[in-house]
Structure formats: C-alpha cells, structure tokens
Design a protein around this motif. Structure first.
Motif, PDB file in Angstrom:
ATOM      1  N   GLY A 184       0.764  -1.241   0.000  1.00 17.78           N
ATOM      2  CA  GLY A 184       0.000   0.000   0.000  1.00 17.78           C
ATOM      3  C   GLY A 184       0.793   1.288   0.000  1.00 17.78           C
ATOM      4  O   GLY A 184       0.202   2.376   0.140  1.00 17.78           O
ATOM      5  N   LYS A 185       2.127   1.243  -0.170  1.00 18.54           N
ATOM      6  CA  LYS A 185       2.920   2.482  -0.171  1.00 18.54           C
ATOM      7  C   LYS A 185       2.494   3.414  -1.312  1.00 18.54           C
ATOM      8  O   LYS A 185       2.201   4.592  -1.105  1.00 18.54           O
ATOM      9  CB  LYS A 185       4.412   2.166  -0.317  1.00 18.54           C
ATOM     10  N   GLY A 343      -0.005  -9.183   0.880  1.00 14.45           N
ATOM     11  CA  GLY A 343      -0.751  -7.941   0.829  1.00 14.45           C
ATOM     12  C   GLY A 343      -1.959  -7.999  -0.071  1.00 14.45           C
ATOM     13  O   GLY A 343      -2.398  -9.070  -0.512  1.00 14.45           O
ATOM     14  N   GLY A 344      -2.495  -6.807  -0.380  1.00 14.87           N
ATOM     15  CA  GLY A 344      -3.719  -6.732  -1.162  1.00 14.87           C
ATOM     16  C   GLY A 344      -3.592  -7.321  -2.546  1.00 14.87           C
ATOM     17  O   GLY A 344      -4.526  -7.956  -3.049  1.00 14.87           O
ATOM     18  N   ARG A 345      -2.433  -7.132  -3.206  1.00 18.40           N
ATOM     19  CA  ARG A 345      -2.260  -7.686  -4.552  1.00 18.40           C
ATOM     20  C   ARG A 345      -2.334  -9.202  -4.529  1.00 18.40           C
ATOM     21  O   ARG A 345      -2.974  -9.818  -5.389  1.00 18.40           O
ATOM     22  CB  ARG A 345      -0.915  -7.251  -5.121  1.00 18.40           C
ATOM     23  N   ALA A 350      -5.169 -14.172  -5.582  1.00 16.31           N
ATOM     24  CA  ALA A 350      -5.663 -15.483  -5.151  1.00 16.31           C
ATOM     25  C   ALA A 350      -7.164 -15.613  -5.411  1.00 16.31           C
ATOM     26  O   ALA A 350      -7.643 -16.647  -5.904  1.00 16.31           O
ATOM     27  CB  ALA A 350      -5.372 -15.683  -3.666  1.00 16.31           C
ATOM     28  N   LEU A 351      -7.912 -14.554  -5.108  1.00 15.32           N
ATOM     29  CA  LEU A 351      -9.356 -14.588  -5.357  1.00 15.32           C
ATOM     30  C   LEU A 351      -9.642 -14.730  -6.843  1.00 15.32           C
ATOM     31  O   LEU A 351     -10.507 -15.520  -7.255  1.00 15.32           O
ATOM     32  CB  LEU A 351      -9.988 -13.312  -4.798  1.00 15.32           C
ATOM     33  N   ASN A 352      -8.923 -13.996  -7.663  1.00 16.41           N
ATOM     34  CA  ASN A 352      -9.118 -14.079  -9.115  1.00 16.41           C
ATOM     35  C   ASN A 352      -8.804 -15.479  -9.641  1.00 16.41           C
ATOM     36  O   ASN A 352      -9.491 -15.989 -10.533  1.00 16.41           O
ATOM     37  CB  ASN A 352      -8.244 -13.050  -9.825  1.00 16.41           C
TER      38      ASN A 352
END
Length: 480
Positions: A184-185, A343-345, A350-352
């Motif tokens: 998130g930077k 992190g978010g990516r 993983a969800l995709n």
C-alpha cells in the motif's frame, strides 16, 4: 560474425564484466551493467546492448570511459563503443536506431540525433505538473484504502499531511513509508496527491518515481541546464517520491540531497516510499540517511487476518458488481484469508485465480478447489515442496494399488486411472518437467504424461465426484 568469433566475444565480455565489477563494486555493477550484452566487435568498434533507453543514457553519461578502458584491456585498441537499446521481436523506428557512440576523449550528445532523449529542464517548466511526474492512479484514494493494525499509522500520517494547511509548519518532514511490495505504499502516495489537489488546487503537487527523477536529471545534464532542473523541483509544494530504493549514482544522490534540503528548509512537504528503511539503503550516504530519519519513518507490515478478510470482502463486492452471477461461499473467502498472508495484490490475485479456475473448469467453487488452486501460495515455502514419491504413496494408498503396478506397463483401468491422476498431480504440485515425471512413473514418454494431464483436466470439468476426489488427494499429499 562467425560462430567462433561470437563465442570468443562472449568469453571476452565475461572478463570485461569481471573488470567492471572489481572497479565499481557489486552493487553499482548490478544496477547498471548486469543486463548489458555484447553484440559484435568489428573493425575496432564494439557494439553492446541494454534493455532500456534509461540504462543506455545513464551509462553514456556516467560510465563511458570506464566501459571503454575495461573493454580495451581485453580486446585491444577500440575506436569507440556503441551502446544501443535492444528489442526482442519489435522492429525499431528509424529514430530509435540512431547511432550512440562512446568516444575515447569526450562524450558529447550528437546534435542531429532524432532519438527520444530526456527533456531539458527549461522544457519542463512549461508543462503542467502532472505531465512532469508519474501518472496517478484514479482508483488509489483514501476512500479505497482499507486500514487495519498493520497500516493504521502510515494511513494516519498520510492523511495528516494531505489535510495540512498551506503556509503552516508541517508536523513531520519528511514522511518516509517503507514496506515490502504490494502493501500500500504507492496507494498512500497517490491518495495524498489526490486529496491535496482536491482541497488546495493552487498547490504544486508532484508524484514521481526515483527512476523518472533520474531521467529528468540526465536531461538537465545533457542540455547543460541543471539550474532549470533545480528551479523546477524546488518550486514544488508537495513532493511524493516512489521506489526511492532505485535512486543510484553518487551525482544523482547528491543532487537529490540538495533538492531535499532546499524543500525542507522552505517548509515544503516531502513524502518518500521505499522497500527498506533509510538505514538499509546502501546507495545513499550517511548525511542523506540522517536527514531522512529526522522526519517520521513508518513501516507497513503484512496485513493481519481481520484486515485480509476485509480486503477480500471489498474485492469480492467489486467483482460481484461487474458480474452478479459470481458467488463465492464465505468458507472459501475464509480459507483464502488464512492461506494467503501477503498484501492486497496477493489476496486479489488469489481470489481471481479461484474464480477463474471455477469458471473454466465448471467445478463447484469449494474449499477443496481453492486448496488445490492456491497450493503454491503457502506462506511457508517448505510446505510447497511436494515430492513425486509422496504422490505415489498417497495414490497407491487411496486406490489400493501397489507402487509396482503404478510404475508397470499394466493397462487395467484400476491401474491406469490412478496412474493418470498421479501424473496430473505431479505436474500441478511439483516443478518437475514432463520428461522427468515420465521417468519417475516407470520410464514413460513425456507425451504420455501430457495425455494424462489433459485427460484428467477434461474429466474434472464434467465429473464433480472426480474433482472432489482430486482435491482431497491434494490435501492428503500436503499433509505428508
């Protein structure tokens, strides 16, 4: 060049590379020369290539004579060294193949070259601020940033800066945010830029990567207009620099140090993002480290479980808006949140992967399917080391088939199907090649393995029982 000449040039280049590494040190060599390749050496002219224009420009400006001397030490007298940008399968435009030479006595840019070059500082002064920096992502705002215990301090500091009033003393300067990739930077730097532009459109805000900063500096050197370069950057009210760890070169870091000091002394705000804290940035000197550590240094840690759940819930809601037919069971979301600790990516990836695999295979979107699809995303690398022997053991035990039969030429269905499932799992769960898998399954050809993999994949699309069975086998193998 003949094949023998090519081989000889590559051997000579290996020795040239060692000379450069010994003179410059491992860090500088890796930054600027590790991706340089020899092309040809004909009639006293050595041609080398690099993958980007930026690397070519930087080497020409700072390391011309060192490259020439190291090359002559191995190849004898050279008239010049030609540095070009290589392309892989993409034809170059005429202006992209204009010759660039490193001359023995001095290095001057060719006045007639049409090649795209870093822009002179004076040209920058007449462009909108947004065009001088790096592009902002309209989706990366404070509204879309999800906070938790791991990033709350960085988020609060970024908000404080974005809401500060012009002309008043800043609370902390600079703000230095560091973390691993994908936490998130860059999102926070974008969010600061959007918020300041929204609340104070008269303020000059510049979001720029370290690489682009170096690009502009090279442009100033080429046009002999470093004064214009300084004037431009010292006129900024809020300077946001991303990927600061890529700032390289003594003259480059010195120039940034002077820019940094002038902005801080003038009470202008600086925010820096990097993948390591100031103390671990070897490319900058002690003075720069001290100035960076004089502000607020905050890190963003890996997201905790609750934050991972919230990130997945937000991403899933966005996916459902685009395609209302997509449904993901809460148990699957919980499994992903526990399985993927990045992190978010990584969570979004993983969800995709799980959704895409379900759509393509038409298998039920279950925890078992998610476990198989995300098997390689374990937080512990040791858990990813599946051996073919483990697969053979689990397959034999599950189907009550002797190991000797699995490796034998027997063609009975009670042996062939377990053997094919074993080959499929070996391909999906290990890094082994098809020929190696074939050898481990009784000396079979790679085409036999490929046939088995494709067959099991096809069967799983229409046979829910088999899909569940394979997912169960994956979990059993992971427990070995």
């Amino acid at each position: 060049m003949t094949d023998a000449a090519v081989i000889e040039l590559k051997q000579s280049w290996g020795r040239i590379a060692q000379r450069l590494k010994a003179e410059l040190g491992d860090d500088l060599y890796t930054s600027w020369f590790a991706r340089m390749e020899p092309e040809e050496c004909v009639d006293g002219r050595l041609a080398v290539s690099v993958p980007t224009r930026f690397l070519r420009n930087w080497i020409e400006t700072h390391y011309a004579q060192k490259l020439l001397k190291a090359s002559e030490a191995e190849l004898g007298h050279l008239d010049n060294v030609h540095v070009k940008v290589r392309t892989r399968g993409v034809p170059q435009r005429p202006q992209d193949v204009a010759e660039r030479r490193i001359i023995r006595d001095e290095m001057q840019p060719e006045p007639q070259t049409r090649m795209a070059q870093p822009q002179p500082a004076q040209a920058l002064l007449h462009q909108p601020t947004g065009e001088r920096g790096s592009p902002l992502d309209p989706h990366q705002t404070f509204h879309s940033f999800i906070t938790g215990g791991s990033n709350r301090l960085a988020h609060a500091a970024a908000q404080r800066i974005s809401e500060s009033q012009p002309g008043l003393p800043v609370s902390f300067n600079p703000l230095f945010i560091h973390s691993a990739a994908g936490l998130g930077k860059t999102h926070l730097l974008n969010a600061i830029a959007w918020r300041v532009r929204e609340r104070h459109p008269e303020r000059k805000v510049l979001f720029i990567t370290a690489e682009r900063f170096m690009y502009h500096f090279i442009g100033a050197l080429r046009s002999r207009d470093t004064i214009g370069f300084k004037d431009f950057f010292q006129s900024i009210d809020v300077l946001l620099i991303d990927d600061f760890q890529f700032l390289q070169g003594k003259s480059m870091t010195q120039e940034f140090y002077h820019t940094f000091n002038s902005l801080v002394d003038a009470k202008r705000q600086i925010v820096i993002a990097a993948d390591a804290p100031p103390a671990q940035l070897d490319a900058i000197d002690q003075r720069m480290r001290s100035r960076l550590m004089g502000g607020l240094v905050v890190d963003i840690e890996l997201p905790e479980l609750d934050l991972r759940r919230e990130i997945l819930a937000r991403r899933l809601a966005e996916v459902a808006k685009r395609d209302p037919q997509i449904r993901v069971d809460p148990d699957v979301v919980e499994f992903i949140a526990n399985k993927v600790q990045g992190g978010g990516r990584e969570l979004e990836g993983a969800l995709n992967r799980v959704i895409a695999h379900q759509q393509f295979s038409h298998a039920p979107l279950s925890v078992d399917l998610a476990a198989m699809v995300l098997r390689d995303m374990s937080a512990n690398p040791d858990q990813c080391r599946v051996r073919i022997d483990d697969i053979l053991k689990v397959i034999g035990r599950h189907y009550n088939v002797a190991r000797a039969d699995l490796l034998s030429p027997r063609r009975a269905r009670s042996v062939v199907v377990p053997r094919q499932i074993g080959m499929y799992l070996a391909k999906k769960l290990t890094p082994r090649s098809l020929p190696e898998i074939g050898r481990r399954f009784g000396g079979r050809d790679h085409s036999t393995v490929l046939h088995a993999v494709r067959k099991i994949e096809e069967l799983m699309k229409s046979d829910d029982r088999l899909a569940r069975e394979v997912a169960l086998l994956v979990r059993l193998i992971e427990q070995q």
